[in-house]
Design a protein around this motif. Structure first.
Motif, PDB file in Angstrom:
ATOM      1  N   ARG A 178     102.174 -43.747 -50.473  1.00 30.40           N
ATOM      2  CA  ARG A 178     102.556 -44.348 -49.150  1.00 30.40           C
ATOM      3  C   ARG A 178     104.332 -43.855 -49.160  1.00 30.40           C
ATOM      4  NH1 ARG A 178      99.144 -48.877 -50.341  1.00 30.40           N
ATOM      5  NH2 ARG A 178     100.988 -49.680 -51.608  1.00 30.40           N
ATOM      6  N   ALA A 179     104.932 -44.003 -50.401  1.00 29.43           N
ATOM      7  CA  ALA A 179     106.282 -43.733 -50.473  1.00 29.43           C
ATOM      8  C   ALA A 179     106.492 -42.051 -50.472  1.00 29.43           C
ATOM      9  CB  ALA A 179     107.225 -44.435 -51.670  1.00 29.43           C
ATOM     10  N   HIS A 180     105.637 -41.424 -50.972  1.00 36.56           N
ATOM     11  CA  HIS A 180     105.919 -39.887 -51.266  1.00 36.56           C
ATOM     12  C   HIS A 180     104.423 -39.410 -50.659  1.00 36.56           C
ATOM     13  CE1 HIS A 180     109.669 -40.528 -53.513  1.00 36.56           C
ATOM     14  NE2 HIS A 180     108.941 -41.449 -54.176  1.00 36.56           N
ATOM     15  N   PRO A 181     104.528 -39.020 -49.385  1.00 38.19           N
ATOM     16  CA  PRO A 181     102.986 -38.676 -48.998  1.00 38.19           C
ATOM     17  C   PRO A 181     102.851 -37.069 -49.260  1.00 38.19           C
ATOM     18  CG  PRO A 181     104.507 -38.440 -47.089  1.00 38.19           C
ATOM     19  CD  PRO A 181     105.115 -39.216 -48.373  1.00 38.19           C
ATOM     20  N   ARG A 182     103.534 -36.567 -49.929  1.00 43.43           N
ATOM     21  CA  ARG A 182     103.225 -34.863 -50.160  1.00 43.43           C
ATOM     22  C   ARG A 182     103.494 -34.782 -51.569  1.00 43.43           C
ATOM     23  NH1 ARG A 182     105.818 -31.281 -45.965  1.00 43.43           N
ATOM     24  NH2 ARG A 182     103.966 -30.178 -46.317  1.00 43.43           N
ATOM     25  N   LEU A 183     102.825 -34.896 -52.277  1.00 47.09           N
ATOM     26  CA  LEU A 183     102.838 -34.512 -53.623  1.00 47.09           C
ATOM     27  C   LEU A 183     102.237 -32.969 -53.859  1.00 47.09           C
ATOM     28  CD1 LEU A 183     101.341 -37.450 -55.575  1.00 47.09           C
ATOM     29  CD2 LEU A 183     103.669 -36.391 -55.765  1.00 47.09           C
TER      30      LEU A 183
ATOM     31  N   VAL B  62     113.494 -17.758 -60.552  1.00 46.01           N
ATOM     32  CA  VAL B  62     112.787 -17.414 -59.619  1.00 46.01           C
ATOM     33  C   VAL B  62     111.774 -18.739 -59.343  1.00 46.01           C
ATOM     34  CG1 VAL B  62     111.016 -16.245 -58.309  1.00 46.01           C
ATOM     35  CG2 VAL B  62     112.879 -14.920 -59.613  1.00 46.01           C
ATOM     36  N   ALA B  63     111.244 -19.101 -60.511  1.00 46.14           N
ATOM     37  CA  ALA B  63     110.419 -20.198 -60.704  1.00 46.14           C
ATOM     38  C   ALA B  63     110.836 -21.609 -60.271  1.00 46.14           C
ATOM     39  CB  ALA B  63     109.656 -20.254 -62.156  1.00 46.14           C
ATOM     40  N   VAL B  64     111.987 -21.694 -60.830  1.00 39.69           N
ATOM     41  CA  VAL B  64     112.923 -23.178 -60.497  1.00 39.69           C
ATOM     42  C   VAL B  64     113.194 -23.089 -58.786  1.00 39.69           C
ATOM     43  CG1 VAL B  64     114.977 -24.190 -60.613  1.00 39.69           C
ATOM     44  CG2 VAL B  64     113.863 -23.485 -62.575  1.00 39.69           C
ATOM     45  N   SER B  65     113.447 -21.915 -58.252  1.00 43.73           N
ATOM     46  CA  SER B  65     113.616 -21.774 -56.907  1.00 43.73           C
ATOM     47  C   SER B  65     112.426 -22.213 -56.117  1.00 43.73           C
ATOM     48  CB  SER B  65     114.270 -20.388 -56.552  1.00 43.73           C
ATOM     49  OG  SER B  65     113.325 -19.324 -56.511  1.00 43.73           O
TER      50      SER B  65
ATOM     51  N   ALA C 266     112.374 -28.989 -50.703  1.00 39.17           N
ATOM     52  CA  ALA C 266     113.327 -28.901 -49.302  1.00 39.17           C
ATOM     53  C   ALA C 266     112.327 -29.033 -48.469  1.00 39.17           C
ATOM     54  CB  ALA C 266     114.223 -27.647 -49.555  1.00 39.17           C
ATOM     55  N   ARG C 267     111.179 -28.619 -48.453  1.00 39.64           N
ATOM     56  CA  ARG C 267     110.134 -28.717 -47.411  1.00 39.64           C
ATOM     57  C   ARG C 267     109.509 -30.051 -47.278  1.00 39.64           C
ATOM     58  NH1 ARG C 267     107.933 -24.035 -50.064  1.00 39.64           N
ATOM     59  NH2 ARG C 267     105.864 -25.191 -50.249  1.00 39.64           N
ATOM     60  N   GLY C 268     110.114 -30.876 -48.099  1.00 36.69           N
ATOM     61  CA  GLY C 268     109.490 -32.284 -48.031  1.00 36.69           C
ATOM     62  C   GLY C 268     108.299 -32.704 -49.230  1.00 36.69           C
TER      63      GLY C 268
ATOM     64  N   ILE D 232     117.536 -29.449 -64.289  1.00 29.22           N
ATOM     65  CA  ILE D 232     118.665 -30.069 -64.185  1.00 29.22           C
ATOM     66  C   ILE D 232     119.966 -29.452 -63.851  1.00 29.22           C
ATOM     67  CG2 ILE D 232     120.260 -31.750 -65.877  1.00 29.22           C
ATOM     68  CD1 ILE D 232     117.493 -32.556 -66.986  1.00 29.22           C
ATOM     69  N   LYS D 233     120.193 -28.252 -64.531  1.00 32.78           N
ATOM     70  CA  LYS D 233     121.213 -27.420 -64.409  1.00 32.78           C
ATOM     71  C   LYS D 233     121.421 -26.893 -62.773  1.00 32.78           C
ATOM     72  CE  LYS D 233     123.024 -22.657 -65.415  1.00 32.78           C
ATOM     73  NZ  LYS D 233     122.686 -21.373 -66.455  1.00 32.78           N
ATOM     74  N   TRP D 234     120.455 -26.932 -61.994  1.00 23.15           N
ATOM     75  CA  TRP D 234     120.392 -26.730 -60.639  1.00 23.15           C
ATOM     76  C   TRP D 234     120.637 -27.868 -59.946  1.00 23.15           C
ATOM     77  CZ3 TRP D 234     117.736 -21.761 -58.253  1.00 23.15           C
ATOM     78  CH2 TRP D 234     117.802 -20.821 -59.043  1.00 23.15           C
ATOM     79  N   GLY D 235     120.797 -28.920 -60.518  1.00 23.68           N
ATOM     80  CA  GLY D 235     121.058 -30.227 -59.688  1.00 23.68           C
ATOM     81  C   GLY D 235     119.879 -31.182 -59.311  1.00 23.68           C
ATOM     82  N   ALA D 236     118.702 -30.869 -59.978  1.00 21.95           N
ATOM     83  CA  ALA D 236     117.550 -31.755 -59.785  1.00 21.95           C
ATOM     84  C   ALA D 236     117.563 -32.780 -60.890  1.00 21.95           C
ATOM     85  CB  ALA D 236     116.319 -31.029 -59.538  1.00 21.95           C
TER      86      ALA D 236
END
Length: 415
Positions: free
Chosen positions: A10-15, A33-36, A43-45, A100-104
């Motif tokens: 319900r909170a995160h419909p797009r796993l 590349v994999a992290v990207s 970013a696509r939700g 984490i290094k890339w901000g996640a």
């Protein structure tokens, strides 16, 4: 307190589950590349759940085979599985830290922490169930789980591994249990190919393929997806895609595929270095005695863990193919049965797969025509609803594959 799937959905419909194989995480630039790809999905939700293999192949310091070489020859055991699982644990920690290094926000998890429960068949454990409560919990906290593939935990708390290609199975099983919207298997080729590009000219990535076709191709030698994972996806109706890491393009696997009976073949797979065995039963008229003898043959091979293929039993005898390195064991196991045994070594199996074969007459005739035009002898053949498997001489395998690929016009996109 656990978080049930319905609450999180319900909170995160797009796993989405994204799996990265050994070659995709082997080097720094590839891991980036994999992290990207993970961050693009977010970013696509999507809420990503990542599954990783060990980094690299044998010779690379943290590859599974490299780690196992520290033990030397060893029978399957809890000790062997423990060291075999280390490569994926290292890979998961490295990948999580890069995110984490890339901000996640990210957290590495063992297979057991991710809820993968397995039995204790060391080296070839079977998944009993997946309990993804903790994965769902941290996803709900905005964290990207990075799960070590290829492994799970037994009910007694031991780590056990899933066998070759087990990370594919980890990803599909997690995707199924999470009811993920998508499962993406990233590899070094851009999807499921119509043939092996190392041997066949003009191959292309098939845009879409059925669960059954993928399961058959994987079982008959296609390396792009492990057959256990393909079978799990088919049984649970879990759609997934196989993609190239760099291209982000590939093949969608589901059952919403239009079947074109005018083009019944989707792809070709091959298994090499086989021996063909013919056991001559002789003039045994007693059906009960004959049945016991046939059971004895198969039982002895099964007890030694020998996998056999292309099996046929008729009045002329028992026929099967076996990997050449297992031939000495086959000879030893069966030599006291007082039967004549003929063996033809140096064989390869080609499997022609296509959902369009089902109910379409004349496909075998066309396969024979294609091979006849190439001067290729068919040593043996078997077929099922969507697969025709033929045994040929090893030296004829490449021209046989090319001939079939060309005859069925697989050089052009089918769907």
């Amino acid at each position: 307190m656990t978080t049930d799937a319905a609450t999180v959905h319900r909170a995160h419909p797009r796993l989405i589950v994204q799996k990265f194989g050994g070659t995709s995480v082997a080097k720094d630039d590839l891991r980036e590349v994999a992290v990207s790809r993970v961050l693009e999905a977010r970013a696509r939700g999507f809420c990503p759940v990542v599954v990783v293999s060990a980094m690299g192949r044998i010779g690379d310091p943290y590859a599974t085979d490299t780690l196992l070489s520290l033990l030397g020859p060893a029978k399957p055991s809890a000790n062997r599985d423990l060291i075999a699982a280390v490569g994926e644990l290292i890979s998961a920690a490295v990948f999580a830290e890069l995110l984490i290094k890339w901000g996640a926000k990210a957290q590495a998890l063992s297979g057991g922490q991710a809820g993968v429960v397995v039995d204790d068949r060391w080296g070839d454990a079977q998944i009993i169930e997946v309990r993804p409560d903790y994965v769902l919990q941290i996803v709900g906290e905005g964290v990207i789980p990075v799960v070590a593939g290829f492994q799970g935990m037994t009910p007694d708390g031991a780590i056990a591994t899933l066998g070759r290609g087990g990370s594919d199975l980890s990803a599909v099983a997690l995707g199924s249990s999470l009811k993920a919207e998508a499962v993406e298997i990233f590899t070094d080729v851009s999807g499921v190919m119509s043939g092996d590009p190392r041997r066949v000219a003009g191959v292309h990535a098939v845009e879409r393929i059925t669960y059954e076709e993928m399961t058959e191709l994987a079982a008959h030698g296609a390396k792009v997806m492990h057959h256990k994972a393909a079978s799990w996806a088919m049984q649970t109706k879990t759609p997934y895609s196989v993609k190239g890491l760099r291209t982000n393009q590939g093949t969608l696997v589901d059952d919403a595929v239009p079947i074109d009976r005018d083009r019944p073949v989707t792809g070709i797979a091959a298994i090499h270095d086989l021996a063909f065995v013919h056991m001559i039963l002789g003039e045994i008229e007693d059906r009960e005695k004959l049945g016991k003898l046939e059971l004895e043959i198969f039982g002895r091979l099964a007890r030694r863990g020998i996998s056999i293929d292309l099996i046929n039993v008729n009045r002329a005898g028992v026929f099967f193919a076996v990997e050449s390195h297992n031939l000495p064991v086959v000879r030893t196991e069966l030599r006291d049965l007082n039967m004549a045994v003929r063996v033809r070594e140096g064989c390869a199996k080609l499997s022609i797969v296509g959902a369009g074969m089902r109910g379409t007459p004349g496909v075998m005739y066309r396969v024979v025509q294609a091979l006849e035009a190439q001067g290729v002898e068919i040593i043996h053949s078997t077929d099922s609803n969507i697969t025709i498997s033929i045994l040929v001489r090893e030296e004829d395998a490449t021209k046989a594959e090319q001939g079939i690929h060309d005859y069925f016009h697989l050089e052009s996109e089918r769907r």
